[in-house]
Scaffold this motif. Structure first.
Motif, PDB file in Angstrom:
ATOM      1  N   THR A 110       0.947  -1.187  -0.125  1.00  0.00           N
ATOM      2  CA  THR A 110      -0.038  -0.012  -0.097  1.00  0.00           C
ATOM      3  C   THR A 110       0.961   1.195   0.190  1.00  0.00           C
ATOM      4  OG1 THR A 110      -2.027  -1.158   1.278  1.00  0.00           O
ATOM      5  CG2 THR A 110      -1.822   1.171   1.308  1.00  0.00           C
ATOM      6  N   VAL A 111       2.006   1.241   0.774  1.00  0.00           N
ATOM      7  CA  VAL A 111       2.934   2.489   0.712  1.00  0.00           C
ATOM      8  C   VAL A 111       3.446   2.772  -0.523  1.00  0.00           C
ATOM      9  CG1 VAL A 111       5.052   3.179   1.987  1.00  0.00           C
ATOM     10  CG2 VAL A 111       3.314   2.378   3.290  1.00  0.00           C
ATOM     11  N   MET A 112       3.852   1.587  -1.261  1.00  0.00           N
ATOM     12  CA  MET A 112       4.588   1.567  -2.392  1.00  0.00           C
ATOM     13  C   MET A 112       3.531   2.154  -3.600  1.00  0.00           C
ATOM     14  SD  MET A 112       6.360  -1.868  -2.548  1.00  0.00           S
ATOM     15  CE  MET A 112       7.366  -1.524  -4.111  1.00  0.00           C
ATOM     16  N   PHE A 116       4.232   5.784  -5.479  1.00  0.00           N
ATOM     17  CA  PHE A 116       4.091   5.830  -6.905  1.00  0.00           C
ATOM     18  C   PHE A 116       3.203   6.963  -7.403  1.00  0.00           C
ATOM     19  CE2 PHE A 116       5.819   1.170  -7.262  1.00  0.00           C
ATOM     20  CZ  PHE A 116       6.971   1.653  -7.054  1.00  0.00           C
ATOM     21  N   SER A 117       2.062   6.820  -6.819  1.00  0.00           N
ATOM     22  CA  SER A 117       0.930   7.840  -7.006  1.00  0.00           C
ATOM     23  C   SER A 117       1.389   9.484  -6.781  1.00  0.00           C
ATOM     24  CB  SER A 117      -0.425   7.603  -6.647  1.00  0.00           C
ATOM     25  OG  SER A 117      -1.416   8.518  -6.603  1.00  0.00           O
ATOM     26  N   ILE A 118       2.053   9.402  -5.889  1.00  0.00           N
ATOM     27  CA  ILE A 118       2.374  10.839  -5.438  1.00  0.00           C
ATOM     28  C   ILE A 118       3.716  11.346  -6.254  1.00  0.00           C
ATOM     29  CG2 ILE A 118       3.314  12.334  -3.608  1.00  0.00           C
ATOM     30  CD1 ILE A 118       1.702  10.784  -1.737  1.00  0.00           C
ATOM     31  N   THR A 119       4.656  10.515  -6.437  1.00  0.00           N
ATOM     32  CA  THR A 119       5.706  10.736  -6.874  1.00  0.00           C
ATOM     33  C   THR A 119       6.010  10.709  -8.896  1.00  0.00           C
ATOM     34  OG1 THR A 119       6.678   8.663  -6.902  1.00  0.00           O
ATOM     35  CG2 THR A 119       7.308   9.939  -5.169  1.00  0.00           C
ATOM     36  N   MET A 120       5.048  10.033  -9.177  1.00  0.00           N
ATOM     37  CA  MET A 120       4.931   9.775 -10.673  1.00  0.00           C
ATOM     38  C   MET A 120       3.549  10.423 -11.075  1.00  0.00           C
ATOM     39  SD  MET A 120       6.370   6.064 -10.860  1.00  0.00           S
ATOM     40  CE  MET A 120       6.622   6.045 -12.653  1.00  0.00           C
ATOM     41  N   GLY A 121       2.688  10.967 -10.426  1.00  0.00           N
ATOM     42  CA  GLY A 121       1.805  11.717 -10.878  1.00  0.00           C
ATOM     43  C   GLY A 121       0.560  10.884 -11.400  1.00  0.00           C
ATOM     44  N   ILE A 130      -3.809  -0.834  -9.514  1.00  0.00           N
ATOM     45  CA  ILE A 130      -2.474  -1.198  -9.745  1.00  0.00           C
ATOM     46  C   ILE A 130      -2.294  -1.981  -8.597  1.00  0.00           C
ATOM     47  CG2 ILE A 130       0.074  -1.086  -9.812  1.00  0.00           C
ATOM     48  CD1 ILE A 130      -0.503   1.557 -11.498  1.00  0.00           C
ATOM     49  N   LEU A 131      -2.624  -1.615  -7.412  1.00  0.00           N
ATOM     50  CA  LEU A 131      -2.353  -2.273  -6.104  1.00  0.00           C
ATOM     51  C   LEU A 131      -3.132  -3.633  -6.280  1.00  0.00           C
ATOM     52  CD1 LEU A 131      -1.228  -2.497  -3.441  1.00  0.00           C
ATOM     53  CD2 LEU A 131      -3.278  -0.991  -2.469  1.00  0.00           C
ATOM     54  N   CYS A 132      -4.689  -3.295  -6.508  1.00  0.00           N
ATOM     55  CA  CYS A 132      -5.587  -4.557  -6.520  1.00  0.00           C
ATOM     56  C   CYS A 132      -5.072  -5.485  -7.525  1.00  0.00           C
ATOM     57  CB  CYS A 132      -6.908  -3.903  -6.974  1.00  0.00           C
ATOM     58  SG  CYS A 132      -7.584  -2.970  -5.610  1.00  0.00           S
ATOM     59  N   GLY A 133      -4.575  -5.291  -8.767  1.00  0.00           N
ATOM     60  CA  GLY A 133      -4.118  -6.276  -9.654  1.00  0.00           C
ATOM     61  C   GLY A 133      -2.759  -6.943  -9.304  1.00  0.00           C
ATOM     62  N   ALA A 134      -1.891  -5.942  -8.744  1.00  0.00           N
ATOM     63  CA  ALA A 134      -0.737  -6.660  -8.137  1.00  0.00           C
ATOM     64  C   ALA A 134      -0.925  -7.717  -6.961  1.00  0.00           C
ATOM     65  CB  ALA A 134       0.260  -5.643  -7.696  1.00  0.00           C
ATOM     66  N   SER A 135      -2.133  -7.596  -6.282  1.00  0.00           N
ATOM     67  CA  SER A 135      -2.145  -8.403  -5.081  1.00  0.00           C
ATOM     68  C   SER A 135      -3.555  -9.348  -5.445  1.00  0.00           C
ATOM     69  CB  SER A 135      -2.553  -7.643  -4.134  1.00  0.00           C
ATOM     70  OG  SER A 135      -3.769  -6.677  -4.018  1.00  0.00           O
ATOM     71  N   ILE A 477       5.266  -3.734  -7.051  1.00  0.00           N
ATOM     72  CA  ILE A 477       4.294  -4.231  -5.902  1.00  0.00           C
ATOM     73  C   ILE A 477       4.082  -5.662  -5.434  1.00  0.00           C
ATOM     74  CG2 ILE A 477       2.137  -3.445  -5.155  1.00  0.00           C
ATOM     75  CD1 ILE A 477       2.428  -0.871  -6.351  1.00  0.00           C
ATOM     76  N   THR A 478       4.272  -6.367  -6.276  1.00  0.00           N
ATOM     77  CA  THR A 478       3.859  -7.816  -6.230  1.00  0.00           C
ATOM     78  C   THR A 478       5.178  -8.534  -5.460  1.00  0.00           C
ATOM     79  OG1 THR A 478       2.320  -8.154  -7.939  1.00  0.00           O
ATOM     80  CG2 THR A 478       3.394 -10.224  -7.123  1.00  0.00           C
ATOM     81  N   VAL A 479       6.208  -8.188  -6.090  1.00  0.00           N
ATOM     82  CA  VAL A 479       7.407  -9.205  -5.591  1.00  0.00           C
ATOM     83  C   VAL A 479       7.809  -8.463  -4.549  1.00  0.00           C
ATOM     84  CG1 VAL A 479       9.732  -9.849  -6.430  1.00  0.00           C
ATOM     85  CG2 VAL A 479       7.754 -10.025  -8.064  1.00  0.00           C
ATOM     86  N   ILE A 480       8.391  -7.322  -4.429  1.00  0.00           N
ATOM     87  CA  ILE A 480       8.977  -6.724  -3.255  1.00  0.00           C
ATOM     88  C   ILE A 480       8.445  -7.035  -1.750  1.00  0.00           C
ATOM     89  CG2 ILE A 480       9.886  -4.482  -2.106  1.00  0.00           C
ATOM     90  CD1 ILE A 480      11.221  -5.559  -4.859  1.00  0.00           C
ATOM     91  N   PRO A 481       7.165  -6.608  -1.711  1.00  0.00           N
ATOM     92  CA  PRO A 481       6.586  -6.909  -0.283  1.00  0.00           C
ATOM     93  C   PRO A 481       6.572  -8.453   0.096  1.00  0.00           C
ATOM     94  CG  PRO A 481       5.156  -5.586  -1.455  1.00  0.00           C
ATOM     95  CD  PRO A 481       6.304  -6.199  -2.560  1.00  0.00           C
ATOM     96  N   VAL A 482       6.369  -9.402  -1.066  1.00  0.00           N
ATOM     97  CA  VAL A 482       6.328 -10.780  -0.712  1.00  0.00           C
ATOM     98  C   VAL A 482       7.964 -11.128  -0.242  1.00  0.00           C
ATOM     99  CG1 VAL A 482       6.286 -13.029  -1.745  1.00  0.00           C
ATOM    100  CG2 VAL A 482       4.611 -11.379  -2.091  1.00  0.00           C
ATOM    101  N   ILE A 483       8.989 -10.762  -1.048  1.00  0.00           N
ATOM    102  CA  ILE A 483      10.162 -11.051  -0.631  1.00  0.00           C
ATOM    103  C   ILE A 483      10.663 -10.539   0.809  1.00  0.00           C
ATOM    104  CG2 ILE A 483      12.758 -10.689  -1.378  1.00  0.00           C
ATOM    105  CD1 ILE A 483      11.924 -10.924  -4.378  1.00  0.00           C
ATOM    106  N   ILE A 484      10.408  -9.308   1.073  1.00  0.00           N
ATOM    107  CA  ILE A 484      10.660  -8.765   2.481  1.00  0.00           C
ATOM    108  C   ILE A 484      10.118  -9.654   3.548  1.00  0.00           C
ATOM    109  CG2 ILE A 484      10.598  -6.706   3.802  1.00  0.00           C
ATOM    110  CD1 ILE A 484      10.460  -5.065   1.217  1.00  0.00           C
ATOM    111  N   MET A 485       8.619  -9.627   3.466  1.00  0.00           N
ATOM    112  CA  MET A 485       8.096 -10.295   4.531  1.00  0.00           C
ATOM    113  C   MET A 485       8.287 -11.833   4.396  1.00  0.00           C
ATOM    114  SD  MET A 485       6.974  -7.844   6.114  1.00  0.00           S
ATOM    115  CE  MET A 485       6.355  -8.832   7.444  1.00  0.00           C
ATOM    116  N   GLY A 486       8.647 -12.551   3.206  1.00  0.00           N
ATOM    117  CA  GLY A 486       9.014 -13.699   3.439  1.00  0.00           C
ATOM    118  C   GLY A 486      10.510 -14.017   3.973  1.00  0.00           C
TER     119      GLY A 486
END
Length: 553
Positions: A110-112, A116-121, A130-135, A477-486
């Motif tokens: 969610t933070v990512m 992305f929304s704020i920094t990339m417009g 994007i978040l829903c599709g990634a998850s 958004i799919t890969v990074i959170p999974v790897i970190i928490m894994g």
């Protein structure tokens, strides 16, 4: 032959049924194809809908919206009804840790997305998609679309961004699991080991060797031990006895006791000695233990028993039998007097054959009755869920009240009714096949309509620069959170790899990745972990999807 063309192109109720049915049939057929051992299953209905929309097929917008909402409500409610009985019991030590790790995956993603929304417009609606599709979380997309419509904005961008990021959302979790296995496990390390299961029962044989309890009754010993247990058989001087609470224990009596793994050590101290024989093996012939008592499994199928406490039936006193264990949804529960019975419970009854036959008449023991669908409870629950979903909830800092919506309300009510319904004499039991059928129909209808709605602009979206950016951001958004928490689960929490994978799949609402995990990890521990994490993660994602929209619009 114009009538054939009109049958597929003219917007009527009949045409809508035909188009949706074709999409679902084609999607389910393609979903059986496995590539490198991976199958997308029902998810292919979504892509079949996109293809149908791309080639120009469409249905009446009102029917499309109605069918999409109906499918979503049916799916999430049946899901809540299924996981409800075990949802609250999962919040023990192990379950709490799994859910916290799963929420960590949600928070990072969610933070990512917001960043992305704020920094990339990127518009917040598109970023939420994007978040829903990634998850791979279509109910969350449904909630986000409702929030956008509530705010007076178009929900098409969220559907399109979800559509283009969904495929890599499925594959990304599997790739992350493969990467975790390579990085976190040494060669030869077992992928899974049996975790502690506090919900299951444990059977042990004890010999009364503690002088402190000689000539005491079972009731007195139970009050002294403060540990729940059931004595199913007692051997005194070579003769088998069916004990009750008034039975006196003598020196050297042998007891067959049902308790929990955690409490067996306490009872060993209480009784004096534990025999070495393993009574928990699946191949034990309980009727061959002695020639007097028999053991039989009886199904609770009489609706009048649903919601009643086991002790209120007075079965032990009236029929001189013992109920040692109760099987429910694959778990064995200790048959305590306070246990609330539900339709479908399987009771292990020990006693004389004639007495057990009388108990069968009381409990029902008829599979046919259980196969009859309890449609009334389903529709009552859906109505309550929709009412709950429509209640506006004021959140400090957000001008517009949020609503649980079509996805949040029914899943909460489904969980509550699945867990507490029997206590209010509400019949909530459905067979596993019936529950899977209703969930499958609901999800198929929702995915078919969702894909059909997004399909007309899908290819154009991919070809645009922002479409490629969406796909890349969704994969991250799919890969990074999974790897970190894994990595946190395996290295810091010393969690089993199978449990970790199930937790990650549940937190990402990804049954396809769970299927892959079950192919490489022995046992069903990944599935247990998935079921433990999925309800809370699903609920939180539905709420977060709305909060993101309402907070940043």
């Amino acid at each position: 032959m114009d009538w054939i063309v009109d049958l597929f192109t003219t917007h009527t109720a009949l045409q809508a049924v035909i188009i949706i049915s074709i999409i679902i049939a084609v999607g389910l057929a393609l979903g059986k194809i496995r590539v490198w051992g991976i199958s997308l299953g029902v998810t292919f209905v979504f892509f079949a809908g996109i293809l149908a929309g791309h080639i120009g097929l469409s249905i009446d917008p009102v029917i499309l919206r109605y069918t999409e909402n109906l499918g979503l409500v049916l799916f999430v409610y049946e899901l809540g009804l299924k996981v409800g009985p075990g949802f609250f019991s999962s919040f023990r030590t192990g379950g709490l840790a799994l859910n916290l790790l799963g929420l960590g995956v949600l928070v990072i993603g969610t933070v990512m997305a917001v960043t992305f929304s704020i920094t990339m417009g990127i518009p917040i609606g598109d970023a939420t998609g994007i978040l829903c599709g990634a998850s791979t979380n279509t109910p969350a997309l449904g909630a986000a679309q409702q929030a956008l419509q509530q705010a007076g904005l178009s929900a098409n961008g969220a559907a399109l961004s979800c559509a283009v990021t969904y495929p890599l959302g499925v594959v990304g979790v599997i790739l992350a699991i493969i990467l975790l296995r390579k990085l976190m496990l040494r060669p030869g390390t077992p992928l899974s080991s049996p975790p502690a299961e506090p919900d299951t029962t444990f059977i042990a044989e004890f010999q009364v060797c503690n002088p402190a309890i000689y000539d005491m009754s079972v009731r007195e010993i139970s009050a002294l031990a403060k540990t729940p247990f059931v004595i199913s058989r007692l051997w005194h001087e070579g003769e088998v006895v069916l004990p009750d609470s008034n039975t006196i224990l003598r020196k050297d009596d042998h007891l067959l006791v049902i308790t929990t793994p955690a409490d067996s050590a306490k009872l060993k101290v209480m009784f004096g000695r534990q025999e070495a024989r393993d009574w928990n093996k699946k191949d034990i012939d309980w009727n061959a233990i002695d020639n007097q008592l028999v053991s039989r499994r009886i199904i609770v199928s009489r609706s009048s028993i649903n919601g009643r406490k086991l002790g209120s039936l007075h079965l032990r006193k009236q029929y001189h039998i013992n109920i040692s264990r109760v099987s429910r949804s694959g778990l064995y529960l200790l048959a305590t007097p306070e246990l609330v019975l539900q339709l479908g419970d399987i009771l292990t009854v020990v006693g004389y054959a004639a007495d057990i036959e009388k108990v069968e008449q009381i409990l029902g023991n008829t599979d046919i009755k259980l196969k009859e669908p309890n449609l009334g409870a389903i529709f009552v629950g859906i109505v309550l869920g929709l009412i709950l979903g429509a209640i506006p909830i004021a959140v400090p800092g957000i001008s517009t009240p949020i609503k649980l919506g079509l996805a949040g309300g029914p899943i909460i009510v489904g969980i509550l009714i699945g867990r507490f319904g029997p206590q209010f004499r509400l019949v909530t039991y459905t067979t596993r096949s019936a529950n899977l059928m209703l969930r499958g129909i609901g999800l198929s209808l929702y995915l078919a309509c969702l894909g059909l709605e997004a399909g007309s602009h899908f290819i154009d979206t991919i070809m645009r620069p922002e479409g490629l950016v969406w796909i890349l951001l969704g994969f991250i958004i799919t890969v990074i959170p999974v790897i970190i928490m894994g990595a946190v689960a395996i290295k810091l929490c010393h969690m089993d790899f199978g449990l970790t994978c199930g937790m990650l799949c549940g937190s990402m609402a990804n049954p396809m990745a769970l299927n892959y995990t079950n192919d490489i990890v022995p046992g069903d521990y990944a599935t247990v972990s998935y079921a433990t994490v999925y309800p809370l993660s699903m609920f939180c994602r539905v709420i977060v999807a709305q909060l993101i929209i309402l907070a940043f619009v």
